[in-house]
Motif scaffolding. Sequence first.
Motif, PDB file in Angstrom:
ATOM      1  N   ILE A  40       4.565 -43.415  12.948  1.00 16.58           N
ATOM      2  CA  ILE A  40       3.939 -43.127  14.242  1.00 16.58           C
ATOM      3  C   ILE A  40       4.268 -41.716  14.699  1.00 16.58           C
ATOM      4  O   ILE A  40       3.389 -40.961  15.120  1.00 16.58           O
ATOM      5  CB  ILE A  40       4.382 -44.163  15.291  1.00 16.58           C
ATOM      6  CG1 ILE A  40       3.790 -45.534  14.957  1.00 16.58           C
ATOM      7  CG2 ILE A  40       3.948 -43.740  16.678  1.00 16.58           C
ATOM      8  CD1 ILE A  40       4.335 -46.653  15.793  1.00 16.58           C
ATOM      9  N   ILE A  44       1.755 -38.658  15.433  1.00 18.59           N
ATOM     10  CA  ILE A  44       1.733 -37.953  16.720  1.00 18.59           C
ATOM     11  C   ILE A  44       1.915 -36.454  16.498  1.00 18.59           C
ATOM     12  O   ILE A  44       1.364 -35.645  17.231  1.00 18.59           O
ATOM     13  CB  ILE A  44       2.816 -38.537  17.657  1.00 18.59           C
ATOM     14  CG1 ILE A  44       2.327 -39.873  18.209  1.00 18.59           C
ATOM     15  CG2 ILE A  44       3.112 -37.598  18.805  1.00 18.59           C
ATOM     16  CD1 ILE A  44       3.313 -40.583  19.077  1.00 18.59           C
ATOM     17  N   PHE A 295       7.093 -50.012  20.444  1.00 19.98           N
ATOM     18  CA  PHE A 295       6.173 -48.886  20.346  1.00 19.98           C
ATOM     19  C   PHE A 295       6.478 -47.866  21.431  1.00 19.98           C
ATOM     20  O   PHE A 295       6.447 -46.662  21.193  1.00 19.98           O
ATOM     21  CB  PHE A 295       4.726 -49.374  20.450  1.00 19.98           C
ATOM     22  CG  PHE A 295       3.734 -48.254  20.429  1.00 19.98           C
ATOM     23  CD1 PHE A 295       3.502 -47.557  19.257  1.00 19.98           C
ATOM     24  CD2 PHE A 295       3.049 -47.890  21.566  1.00 19.98           C
ATOM     25  CE1 PHE A 295       2.608 -46.516  19.232  1.00 19.98           C
ATOM     26  CE2 PHE A 295       2.155 -46.847  21.550  1.00 19.98           C
ATOM     27  CZ  PHE A 295       1.932 -46.159  20.379  1.00 19.98           C
ATOM     28  N   TRP A 299       7.157 -44.025  20.992  1.00 21.04           N
ATOM     29  CA  TRP A 299       6.213 -43.145  21.657  1.00 21.04           C
ATOM     30  C   TRP A 299       6.966 -42.158  22.548  1.00 21.04           C
ATOM     31  O   TRP A 299       6.709 -40.948  22.535  1.00 21.04           O
ATOM     32  CB  TRP A 299       5.275 -44.036  22.475  1.00 21.04           C
ATOM     33  CG  TRP A 299       4.131 -43.397  23.137  1.00 21.04           C
ATOM     34  CD1 TRP A 299       3.645 -42.149  22.928  1.00 21.04           C
ATOM     35  CD2 TRP A 299       3.307 -44.004  24.135  1.00 21.04           C
ATOM     36  NE1 TRP A 299       2.565 -41.955  23.734  1.00 21.04           N
ATOM     37  CE2 TRP A 299       2.341 -43.060  24.482  1.00 21.04           C
ATOM     38  CE3 TRP A 299       3.301 -45.249  24.750  1.00 21.04           C
ATOM     39  CZ2 TRP A 299       1.371 -43.328  25.434  1.00 21.04           C
ATOM     40  CZ3 TRP A 299       2.337 -45.520  25.691  1.00 21.04           C
ATOM     41  CH2 TRP A 299       1.376 -44.560  26.041  1.00 21.04           C
ATOM     42  N   VAL A 300       7.909 -42.679  23.314  1.00 26.78           N
ATOM     43  CA  VAL A 300       8.676 -41.820  24.218  1.00 26.78           C
ATOM     44  C   VAL A 300       9.499 -40.826  23.421  1.00 26.78           C
ATOM     45  O   VAL A 300       9.604 -39.658  23.778  1.00 26.78           O
ATOM     46  CB  VAL A 300       9.575 -42.682  25.126  1.00 26.78           C
ATOM     47  CG1 VAL A 300      10.660 -41.857  25.756  1.00 26.78           C
ATOM     48  CG2 VAL A 300       8.748 -43.348  26.195  1.00 26.78           C
ATOM     49  N   ALA A 302       8.720 -39.482  20.682  1.00 25.73           N
ATOM     50  CA  ALA A 302       7.867 -38.426  20.164  1.00 25.73           C
ATOM     51  C   ALA A 302       7.363 -37.517  21.263  1.00 25.73           C
ATOM     52  O   ALA A 302       6.818 -36.465  20.976  1.00 25.73           O
ATOM     53  CB  ALA A 302       6.683 -39.042  19.429  1.00 25.73           C
ATOM     54  N   THR A 303       7.531 -37.922  22.530  1.00 24.59           N
ATOM     55  CA  THR A 303       6.904 -37.164  23.610  1.00 24.59           C
ATOM     56  C   THR A 303       7.880 -36.288  24.385  1.00 24.59           C
ATOM     57  O   THR A 303       7.612 -35.126  24.614  1.00 24.59           O
ATOM     58  CB  THR A 303       6.214 -38.130  24.597  1.00 24.59           C
ATOM     59  OG1 THR A 303       5.345 -38.974  23.872  1.00 24.59           O
ATOM     60  CG2 THR A 303       5.430 -37.360  25.621  1.00 24.59           C
ATOM     61  N   PHE A 304       9.030 -36.868  24.777  1.00 23.60           N
ATOM     62  CA  PHE A 304       9.846 -36.159  25.753  1.00 23.60           C
ATOM     63  C   PHE A 304      10.958 -35.358  25.103  1.00 23.60           C
ATOM     64  O   PHE A 304      11.553 -35.802  24.125  1.00 23.60           O
ATOM     65  CB  PHE A 304      10.456 -37.145  26.746  1.00 23.60           C
ATOM     66  CG  PHE A 304       9.428 -37.867  27.544  1.00 23.60           C
ATOM     67  CD1 PHE A 304       8.343 -37.187  28.049  1.00 23.60           C
ATOM     68  CD2 PHE A 304       9.527 -39.222  27.759  1.00 23.60           C
ATOM     69  CE1 PHE A 304       7.385 -37.839  28.775  1.00 23.60           C
ATOM     70  CE2 PHE A 304       8.572 -39.891  28.483  1.00 23.60           C
ATOM     71  CZ  PHE A 304       7.494 -39.197  28.991  1.00 23.60           C
TER      72      PHE A 304
END
Lengths: 338, 126, 174, 187
Positions: A40, A44, A295, A299-300, A302-304
């Motif tokens: 994932i 991303i 997930f 997801w977090v 990969a983002t913050f």
Amino acid sequence: MVLNSNDMVHLALLSFFKGLIVLGIMLFHAAYTVYAERKIIGRIQSRLGPREVGPYGLLQPLADLVKLLTKEDILPKEADRFLFKLAPLLLLVTTIVNLSVIPFYPDFIIADVHVGILVILAFAGLGVYGVILGGYASGSKYSLLGGLRSAAQMLSYEIPLTVSLAGVILAAESFRLGDIVEAQANSLFGMNLFPQVIGFLVFLICAFAETNRAPFDLPEAESELVAGYMTEYSGFRMGLFFLGEYISMYVMALLISLCYLGGWSLPPWMLSLLPILKEIPPVLILLVKVYFFIFLFIWVRATFPRYRFDQLMRLSWKVLIPLSFLNLLIVMFFKLLT
Amino acid sequence: MNPENYVPTEYLPLFIMLVLATLFAIGGLLLGAFIRPRFYYPEKLEPYECGNEPSGLPWQKIAIRYIPIAILFVVFDVEIAFLYLLGVSFSSISPLALGGAIFFIFLIILGFFYDLKKGYLEWTRF
Amino acid sequence: MSVVRILFFYFAFVILLSAFMGLRQRSPVKALLWILLLFVHIGGLYLLLNAEVLAFLQIIIYAGAILVLYLIMLLILDVREEERSMLYLKNWQSRIWAGLLVSFFFILGSLTFVNKHRGEHTLDKLKEVGPSKILGRLLFEDFTFPLIILAFLLLVPLLGIGLLFVKRRQDGSA
Amino acid sequence: MRLSPRHILLVDLLKGLSITLKTLFKKPVTVEYPRKRVQLYASFRGRHALVRDPVTGDARCVACLKCSQVCPSRCISIKFEDDPEKGVRKLISYVIEALRCIYCGYCEEVCPVGAIVLTEWFEYSQSTREAFLFDKERLLQNWDAFVKTFEGKVYTNKFWNLRGVPESLKPVFKREGIDVKLRGEAS
């Protein structure tokens, strides 16, 4: 319960096999969460992620396992040999034991005890020793500082986490997770999320910090602490730390789903809206919720970007703890009204 | 039921899980011990310090800032114990007892806000 | 011998052993680990007494918070090995005091020893209502005043944290 | 502390999450290298080579030393001697330390006879340092290896055409390229 020895053996064997099943499923999940995470995060970042081992890279966890097993096991010169070996065991074992009081299904629970949440808190508290001792025993500056920092982080975030859980306990008036799920199913909204949005958010943020996941992955802050308390660990011992992290991710995801999203039950208004939902097996409902949170964890990550340490402490002490008490007061107020 | 021979059997599975987890971890380590290579030399066993020679031992005096956090954690842990008990017995106790319990929580929160206002929890204070 | 007896003797033995080993251990961190074992086994003893909530609160508070405070303290103060000269049981006066203290607790314990189970909270009632609910009710109904005293006691460290910083400011060191 | 509705409702965090969620469903840019290859841009600067002169079969180098003078990392070392009969310089050795090269392309830019080029050849990893010490023979072989994979008839390099220099002032080879097909007849 007063049982004769025959019953006792029966119970022991039964729980042994239940434990084996849960442990096996959980290890499988942990291994494939690593794979899913790499996949994932790869997508991303517009990459492909693992693809070489097996079809679509599906055998990657197996390859990782082989790599971890065949890697050299290094005991640093300055290390305290006994504590160095003890630390990863302590962290992993205390994490796995948490699984035994979590119901996966209305009737499937390994140890159906009265004080489920207290057991989880007790063993989470013991898990801190794994982190501190791992840092202390390595005999490296990065390890010691990393261990202390992670310990301070875990302690700071355990308070808002437990206080927001107090709201859940207040709503259900029980420590047993099964009772909490049932109380939610019978409540007005069908889940604790709605009266306790603040508590849910606080718990969610603390779950990220408790599992040492991004954006609170301070122990893995490569730029300042190399790998924190794990710096000197290699091979399977490091694998144990990693496994502990991923299993604790699942423990947290299960706890959130059970305590705030109604676990295996669906809210009554949703059922009356779509009666067909009654046909879904309960364990599937729980799984969907848990997978969503897993997930979210990925997801977090990969983002913050990562928090700085003083920001991390400020967030916990100045924002989350007052908010969690506010949540508790709101729940008390509602409880007094009804 | 006789307390003389009461055994908390609900906790037996918990213990079994503990043993299982330990066995799994130790088993993995032992399995690895048979197949992993061992090529040690002094440089490999040195603590990591970004490629430099390690300078001194790590056990030196570290910032005292960790102590207030640990102290506060103890205080809050004790408070949480009472909070949880209050949560469990919330609707079955008398209003007077409830008032006492809320006063208890309130006092601790007051102390916490005192620390917050004085800035004892600022990480960058010193 | 019943299972309860065996379990009791196991817990009692480990508690005594770990206390002894904790005193003997030269490295403070390892001594602390023995004490951790001690606390966990005290929890086990509570479990045998059918005090489930107390058992886990014991682990949460003593093992999970107070001992962690000590551990962090140890790491910060850089005490790797205990100094030999600091052994306070070296001279005979302190030995006598320690002996008197131990025998005081022993006598106190044997005086208050009750060899039967009594009271209104029987095992059956406990199973019916749930141990946590009974404990909560008992605590908040019957012990409201001690609870408030406890609140003031807990306020002391909260207010006292400032002392840690005041001293450091006088040094002028960071 | 900043406190605005935007802050409390975590708008910024949700925005970030939505961006990453959108990227999750986009097509990855990865090209799986050993199986697929990217189209190299014209005059990609890869392995060094000395152009083999189709007439003499030797390097075109005239030992003018311009390349070694212009090289920022000083990885080119040239030895030569004067040939008194013909009055020209004779190249003795031409060595490039490829590991020091930064692939700036100044050498091929400055070369007046188009002798040194950075070929469009990038798969030349080795396991020893010595293997990256390219002498004249190796450099000529590099050229041969490159020509085998070269599809066109005439080799021109983008970096030969300096900006601001009029077309009429350029040497012939820079205008018309080097005829690579002649190589077989000459050697």
